[in-house]
Every structure is written in structure tokens, then in C-alpha cells.
Write an enzyme that holds these catalytic residues in place. Structure first.
Site, PDB file in Angstrom:
ATOM      1  N   TYR A 168       0.705  -1.150  -0.159  1.00 13.32           N
ATOM      2  CA  TYR A 168      -0.153   0.099  -0.064  1.00 13.32           C
ATOM      3  C   TYR A 168       0.782   1.271  -0.035  1.00 13.32           C
ATOM      4  O   TYR A 168       2.079   1.224  -0.006  1.00 13.32           O
ATOM      5  CB  TYR A 168      -1.053   0.014   1.076  1.00 13.32           C
ATOM      6  N   GLU A 169       0.122   2.518  -0.381  1.00 14.69           N
ATOM      7  CA  GLU A 169       0.816   3.812  -0.367  1.00 14.69           C
ATOM      8  C   GLU A 169       1.784   3.664  -1.547  1.00 14.69           C
ATOM      9  O   GLU A 169       2.880   4.143  -1.468  1.00 14.69           O
ATOM     10  CB  GLU A 169       1.579   4.174   0.990  1.00 14.69           C
TER      11      GLU A 169
END
Lengths: 587, 248
Positions: free
Chosen positions: A431-432
């Protein structure tokens, strides 16, 4: 499993390996002394180990649950969140103007590590609130700031980021959620968002959603996306909570790890939203906080890796099995177990120092009185961010895996908790912005866009460390030959690899970007640890001797791994596509 | 009412104590040190009294090395008003500590001293009582509950087999037991504010106190390890072996 915050390591790195003292010297932080930072780390550490860590296992075993459109968080989370709010930790990094404590980001990185290590699933909520606040503070109107920030900075209201849709993940261009101007200064937001971390929960009184959506006349792709603020409950002019907005959670994901973090599918059904920043400039607004969030995901890797490391260490000190060669009767006396522990420790310390260096660069970029210094630090922060994110998360994942290994069969059963850390850590490289995306960011935006100037400036700075080594030996009499060899070899490797990445054609470069990023990680970590070792020895720090031994291992084992990546980069890309795609199936 | 709380910096309760190789004491180099847990309870109680309006000022005192300032700041972050640090690198005995505290109580004109019932490092459990005796004040030790009204204080004491209630006429000394309260976690804004609070720097000489040790430590050793148990067949055998060991 208890958690002991590594405060000594953190303080050591802050004061010896990165230029945190330069941050404290900035006028913005004139009230912040090293003593105060020590007190803050102690306070945060105690809160993390006593209040948050005991909720970690329950979060894994009893995930957040959806009933109707309400999400009930894991047992103990609500109380822990109230305690977090009461203790005032949410405002740590927020500017004083907005009711925060205005402390340096480097302090947030240290306290954040403790929070994530204690309970990563829980820690995501404060992290997202902090990111949302930064975006609101930077881009929203004064009205929105006045209405939302005061309650967010205390943590009474949390923040959530609504970016992803089924067809729009790493590439946000295809976002389809619609925003229609209602003519009264508000917009009607309609669409479905997925993977919304802490999008709905029962811990905070209100949830402030930042939502990417498309105006009717917006251009196609990423240049046509705007950012909106949609509260779960409307807020009156007197600050009181009113009616529920038309947005709700319609599903929770069943995940590999971080079970305590509710990952929501959010439905916006004509929800009322307010525009943040300029129309069609939503992605730029979002990136204000994405950079910070990326650094903090790197920190999560270090955090969960360290928690797993501590569990492995504890197990190795208790488990008796086989006759050991050393004095210890438990498996910690077995050389191979010792090797695993040492390896985790060295890599985690390296990843931690990169995260701290990134935060310090951000602090200097924000607060230094001289514009030139601020500019250079801004470039440094941008350069290090993808490395911190990817290297931190990869090191974390490998450490949690090794920690399972130290536990042997007991690591593979859930009971010891080692398996939870392994599963929890896995999200960090995804994620990110996946680690692959980070590598592309490093290559395209941070290396090639400025012709390598930012990286060359860093190499220039790191090239001063050999002289520091010589001085340290001269002043302390400590012989540091292996560090010098590793350092010189590494600096040559980093130079050559950077030149390759500048000269290479695009496709070949992309095939080597991840390797280049790892190479940078190993080398920058090693160089900063060596710098920290020297400064600690020169200052007579009682921890310097152990740091020196850790650095020795790092220089012998970790830094040289960069050499293998360099070998690959010399032929980058070609080897990948030379192999026929069809043969990726059976040979 | 002015309340004075003495706090001690000790080996953290989570850390396993190790004896120095020369058996002269416990090795404190490079280990985590924290506020004595009983003192945390004293600090919490004093802060609650301030919040309730029973106390007008709460002062924290620590007698110890330069690092004892950290312990004072911890107390200030919980809500104590100001600190007094009496700098000494000697490991002072309860008598010397009590004498210094007496001088501070008199100088500050404090009406109540809340002290931990003992420090977890040497477990003397003597300072509070010695101080009360020297001040000729009433004392309520091992406090489980305290209640102030007017010029007196009711203290429920944890004694063997239950609770004993005593009523003290102020000024008085109270020593705290574990169940008196649950200390709060320091709030970040209060940690920030603590650095603006004053800590007066003193030395034992400032109080004209003779701190010469009265005790000599002969040697410090690890407690003997637990030896393996024996499984007995029946009650008769149990009683017989207990008799044989001289236990009954």
C-alpha cells in the site's frame, strides 16, 4: 508478547547518525531540547508498550466486524483509542497554528515506530488522520480548516483517504467517482471506493473522508481528478455534529494481515462534499500527504520487523534445544540462530536510520532559516522517500519471516504471535504505492529528472565519511578497517549504478529500478550507520561499542549485497526480455 | 495545603537486576532506569489532590545523580507543579534521605508528604516513617485509600489480614501502597509543559545534613536459585518431609 521500545537505538541514531541536532537548532524548534525529545520518546514508548501492545493479538484474532453499515472494532481498540486521544498524541507533528505540538517529523517517526510496533493495525488510524490533516492544512479553505482541524488534531475525529476504485489503484487516472456542483458551494459525490483503511469504525466521533472524484467537465485521466472533503456527520457552524452524510461502509475485506484495521468498501450516494484546493488538482493535493504516508509505511516495516525481532530474541533466550557450543544453554547459543538475530538487528537498524534521515531532511526542508539549505533538503527528502518506503517495508517483511524461522515449528503455529507479525508486515510493500511504483518514482522523478544532481549531492556528502573514519581512529584508537573497505567499495558502487541509471534507456531502466533502489538502501543505510558509529565513538557514547560491532556485521554482510544488484544493473532489462514470455510458462 | 512528594530513580521494574562482578552492588551501567513504581502512585495521588482542590501546590523532590532530573520531569509531566533536585552521586541511606527531606519540608512549609512505601531497589521501606518521626508528625503507612477533610486525613492502611483505618491530624506523612490509585500516562501536552516548570538545584550541603553512611555493604549476591521439588505420595509423607526439613 510484550514490546520494549528501542529508545536507546532511536536516540543514538538521531544524535549520531542523522543531523537531528541541526533540526533542533532551527528557530521553529528552539523550544525543543534533546532532553524534551527524550521525555517524549519515553512517554510514547510507555504508552505503546502498556496500552497499545496488549491489544495487538485481539486485533488479529477478532477482526473488525460490519453489521448493517456500522463497524465494530476489535476488542480493546475503542478504549485504547480513547486513551490515545486523552494522552494527546495525535497532535504531535501538527503545526502549532492548527493546535498541534509542532514537533519535528523525526520525532513523529520515532513515536510512530513505537505505535506501529505495538499495534500496526491500530496505528494506521492515527497515521491516516495525520495525513488527512496535512492535506487539509495545506490545501483547504480557511472555513474547512477551522471546522475540521481542531477536532482532528485531538483525535476526536479521525481521517480517511478515499482514493482507490476497482479499476483505479496504482494508476488513479481511471477514477470514476462523480462530483456534481450543487451550486451552493458544495458538491454531490457518488461512487464506490475500495480498500479504505479505517473508513468506518466506532472509535472516533466523526470521520473526515478525503475523496478523489471527477467533475462532469473534467479532462480524462489523472489531470481531471479533484479532491473533496466528505464528513461522516455534518458539522454545524457551532461545531456540533448534525445529520449523517449519505456515505456508508458496505463491506469489509478479509485480509492476510492487519485484521484489526477495518478495510472498507465505501459507498458515496450523492454525499455532500466540499472541494479542497483547485478543481482538477486533486492528485497534487493528495501527494502532499502521500509522501509523508510513504515514509511512515517504511517506518511500519521497521516497526513490525522490530516487534517480530524482539519476539524471536525472547524465544531464543528461553527455548532449550540441542547442545549449544557457547555458554548459553538456550538456542541463542546456536551460531545459526545467533546469525539470524544479528542479521535482523543489523538490517532493521539500517532501515531505521534511512527513515530517520528522510524525516530529518523533511524537517530541515520545512524549518531551516536559509532558503538554499531548505531547497537542498527538500530534494533530499524527495530522493529518500521512495527508498525509505521500499527498503523499510522489505527489510520489515524479511525480518518478520526470519523471526518465524527462529521460532521453528512454534513460529508456524499462531500461538506465539510470530505468524501475526509476518502476516501484518506483508501489506507494507503494497500500500501507499507498491514498492515497484516507488522504484519507478526513484528512477524517473528523483534520479533522471534532475540528471542525478540530488543523488550526486548525497554521494558527495557520504564521501566525507571516510575522512570521519580516519579521524575517529586517530582520536579513539579504535581500528575500523572493515568499515573503510566497505565504505569505499560501496560509494564506488553507488556512483557507477547511478551513472548506469542515468545513461540507460527507459525500458532497461525500469527493469533495474527495484534493484537500484535496494542497492541505494543497503549502501545509504551502511554509510549512515558508519557515520553514527564514528560520531558515537567520538562522543564517548556508551552504546558506541555495540554499535561498532553491529556496523561490522552490516559492512561484511549487508552492504556488499549492493554488488550483486550492480552486476545486474550492468545488464539491466535485457536479461528480462531476452527470455521469451511464452517460456515463463513451462520451459 | 502544600504537598511534597519524594521520588527515586531506580532500576526499571521490567529489568532483571544483575550483580556486579565484584559483588559490591547491582550493576546499573547501561540499564533502563525509571521512577520507583510506588512513587508514581504518590505523584498520582498528589496530582489528584491538586485537581480536587485539596492541595494548593504539589512539589516533587528527588535526591540523586544528575539523571534524577529526568525522573523529576516525569513527575512534572504528570502534573506536579515544580521540582527540587538534590544532587548527589552517593547512594544515600534512608536516614540521610529523611534528614534532607525534613529540611525541605520545613523550608517549604509543606503540610503533607506523600512517599512511596518503599523503593523497589533496596526495599528499605524506612524513609517515610523516619521522616514522620523526625518531624514528629503522625504517619499513615501502606495507604490503600486516603481522604482529606478539614485539618485531618483518614487513611485506610493495608495490613496483614485486611484494612486498618487511621485518622491523622495534619501535617502528616502518608506512604502509598499499590492499590491506592492507578497512575495515569503522561499526556503529550503536559510533557511539553513540564519543561517550562522549574527544578531547583540543591545539594545535601545546602541543608547542612550529615550524610555519612551508617551501614557498610559487605557483599551483594544473586538470590539462591530454586532447587528441584520432590513429589510426595500422600499427606503423611508430606507432613513427614516437612518435619524432616524443620518447617513444622
Amino acid at each position: 508478547m510484550p514490546y520494549t521500545p528501542p529508545i536507546k537505538s532511536m536516540k543514538y541514531l538521531l544524535h549520531h547518525a542523522v543531523d537531528f541536532d541541526a533540526v533542533l537548532a532551527c528557530p521553529d524548534h528552539s523550544d525543543t531540547t534533546a532532553d524534551l525529545v527524550g521525555d517524549i520518546l519515553d512517554g510514547a514508548g510507555r504508552f505503546a508498550s502498556d496500552v497499545l501492545a496488549p491489544t495487538n493479538w485481539a486485533g488479529d484474532q477478532t477482526p473488525a466486524a460490519l453489521s448493517g453499515d456500522a463497524v465494530t472494532t476489535s476488542p480493546g481498540f475503542k478504549d485504547a483509542y480513547s486513551a490515545y486521544v486523552e494522552a494527546g498524541w495525535q497532535g504531535l507533528g501538527m503545526a502549532v497554528d492548527h493546535g498541534g505540538m509542532g514537533l519535528p517529523q523525526a520525532v513523529s517517526v520515532a513515536t510512530g515506530e513505537m505505535t506501529y510496533a505495538a499495534n500496526m493495525a491500530f496505528g494506521l488510524c492515527p497515521m491516516l488522520t495525520a495525513s488527512a490533516m496535512k492535506a487539509i492544512a495545506a490545501h483547504a479553505s480557511d472555513d474547512l480548516k477551522a471546522k475540521y482541524l481542531p477536532k482532528m488534531v485531538t483525535g476526536e475525529w479521525s481521517g480517511a483517504m478515499n482514493l482507490t476504485e476497482p479499476q483505479a489503484g496504482s494508476d488513479l487516472g481511471p477514477v470514476r467517482t462523480k462530483a456534481v456542483d450543487k451550486g451552493d458551494g458544495t458538491y454531490a459525490i457518488s461512487g464506490q471506493k475500495i480498500y479504505i483503511t479505517w473508513g468506518e469504525h466506532d472509535c472516533a466521533d466523526n470521520i473526515v473522508h478525503l475523496v478523489l472524484a471527477r467533475l462532469p467537465d473534467a479532462p480524462e485521466g489523472s489531470k481531471g481528478i479533484s479532491l473533496f472533503l466528505c464528513p461522516k456527520y455534518f458539522v454545524g457552524d457551532d461545531g456540533a455534529l448534525g445529520e449523517r452524510n449519505s456515505l456508508k461502509c458496505i463491506g469489509l475485506e478479509h485480509k492476510l494481515g492487519i485484521h484489526g484495521s477495518p478495510t472498507c468498501t465505501m459507498e458515496f450516494d450523492g454525499a455532500t462534499g466540499w472541494l479542497i484546493g483547485e478543481p482538477n488538482r486533486g492528485l497534487a493535493c493528495m501527494f502532499t500527504m502521500m509522501n509523508e504516508a510513504r515514509l511512515f509505511v517504511g517506518v511500519q516495516g521497521v516497526a513490525i520487523g522490530d516487534r517480530a525481532y524482539q519476539a524471536a530474541l525472547g524465544f531464543a533466550r528461553e527455548r532449550v534445544q540441542g547442545r549449544t557450543l557457547g555458554k548459553q544453554e538456550t538456542i541463542i547459543g546456536h551460531p545459526d540462530v545467533r546469525r539470524m538475530l544479528m542479521d535482523m538487528k543489523a538490517r532493521l537498524m539500517g532501515a531505521r536510520v534511512i527513515c530517520m534521515a528522510t524525516a530529518v531532511a523533511g524537517d530541515i526542508a520545512a524549518s531551516h532559516p536559509h532558503e538554499e539549505t531548505r531547497k537542498a533538503a527538500h530534494i533530499r527528502e524527495a530522493l529518500l522517500t521512495p527508498i525509505a518506503k521500499s527498503y523499510g517495508s522489505d527489510v520489515g517483511i524479511s525480518a518478520t519471516s526470519t523471526a518465524v524461522q527462529v521460532h521453528g515449528g512454534m513460529g508456524f503455529v499462531e500461538e506465539t504471535g510470530a505468524a501475526q507479525h509476518y502476516r501484518d508486515s506483508r501489506i507494507a510493500s503494497i500500500y501507499e504505492g507498491t514498492n515497484g511504483i516507488q522504484a519507478i518514482d526513484l528512477l524517473a522523478r528523483k534520479i533522471r529528472r534532475d540528471g542525478g544532481a540530488g543523488m550526486m549531492a548525497l554521494i558527495e556528502e557520504l564521501s566525507q565519511i571516510p575522512a570521519l573514519l580516519v579521524m575517529t581512529t586517530a582520536e579513539t584508537g579504535v581500528r575500523l578497517g572493515s568499515s573503510r573497505d566497505a565504505l569505499e567499495q560501496s560509494l564506488a558502487t553507488l556512483r557507477e549504478a547511478t551513472q548506469i541509471m542515468l545513461d540507460i534507456d527507459e525500458a532497461d531502466g525500469l527493469g533495474g529500478a527495484s534493484n537500484y533502489l535496494m542497492l541505494c538502501g543497503h549502501i545509504i543505510a551502511g554509510c549512515l550507520l558508519i557515520k553514527g558509529m564514528c560520531n558515537g565513538l567520538l562522543a564517548g557514547d556508551p552504546q558506541a561499542e555495540n554499535m561498532q560491532k553491529l556496523v561490522w556485521y552490516h559492512a561484511l554482510v549487508v552492504m556488499p549485497e549492493a554488488g550483486a544488484h550492480l552486476n545486474y544493473l550492468r545488464r539491466a532489462g535485457r536479461v528480462l526480455f531476452d527470455y521469451p514470455e511464452i517460456a515463463l510458462g513451462d520451459l | 495545603m502544600k504537598v511534597l512528594v519524594p521520588v527515586k530513580r531506580v532500576l526499571d521494574y521490567n529489568v532483571k537486576a544483575r550483580v556486579k562482578a565484584d559483588q559490591s552492588g547491582v550493576d546499573l551501567s547501561n540499564v533502563k532506569m525509571s521512577m520507583n513504581p510506588f512513587d508514581e502512585i504518590s505523584v498520582e495521588e498528589a496530582v489528584r489532590m491538586k485537581e480536587a482542590g485539596t492541595a494548593t501546590e504539589a512539589i516533587v523532590v528527588s535526591i540523586g545523580p544528575a539523571k534524577a532530573q529526568e525522573t523529576i520531569r516525569t513527575a512534572l509531566a504528570i502534573g506536579m507543579d515544580r521540582g527540587i533536585h538534590v544532587l548527589t552521586d552517593e547512594d544515600l541511606e534512608p536516614l540521610a534521605i529523611a534528614k534532607i527531606l525534613k529540611a525541605i519540608v520545613e523550608a517549604e512549609d509543606a503540610q503533607l508528604v506523600i512517599a512511596g512505601k518503599q523503593a523497589i531497589d533496596n526495599d528499605y521501606g524506612a524513609t517515610g516513617s523516619m521522616l514522620a518521626a523526625m518531624l514528629d508528625w503522625p504517619q499513615g503507612t501502606f495507604a490503600n485509600t486516603v481522604e482529606t477533610s478539614g485539618g485531618s486525613m483518614t487513611v485506610k492502611r493495608e495490613v496483614d489480614g485486611g484494612l486498618q483505618t487511621v485518622k491523622l491530624t495534619l501535617p502528616a506523612v502518608v506512604t502509598t501502597d499499590l492499590r491506592l490509585n492507578e497512575p495515569r500516562y503522561a499526556r503529550l501536552p503536559d510533557i511539553m509543559k513540564a519543561k517550562k516548570k522549574t527544578i531547583d538545584a540543591k545539594t545535601p550541603e545546602d541543608f547542612g545534613v550529615d550524610t555519612t553512611p551508617r551501614l557498610k555493604t559487605v557483599k551483594v549476591t544473586e538470590p539462591a536459585g530454586r532447587s528441584a521439588g520432590v513429589i510426595v505420595e500422600n499427606v503423611e509423607e508430606l507432613v513427614a518431609s516437612l518435619k524432616k526439613e524443620g518447617v513444622i
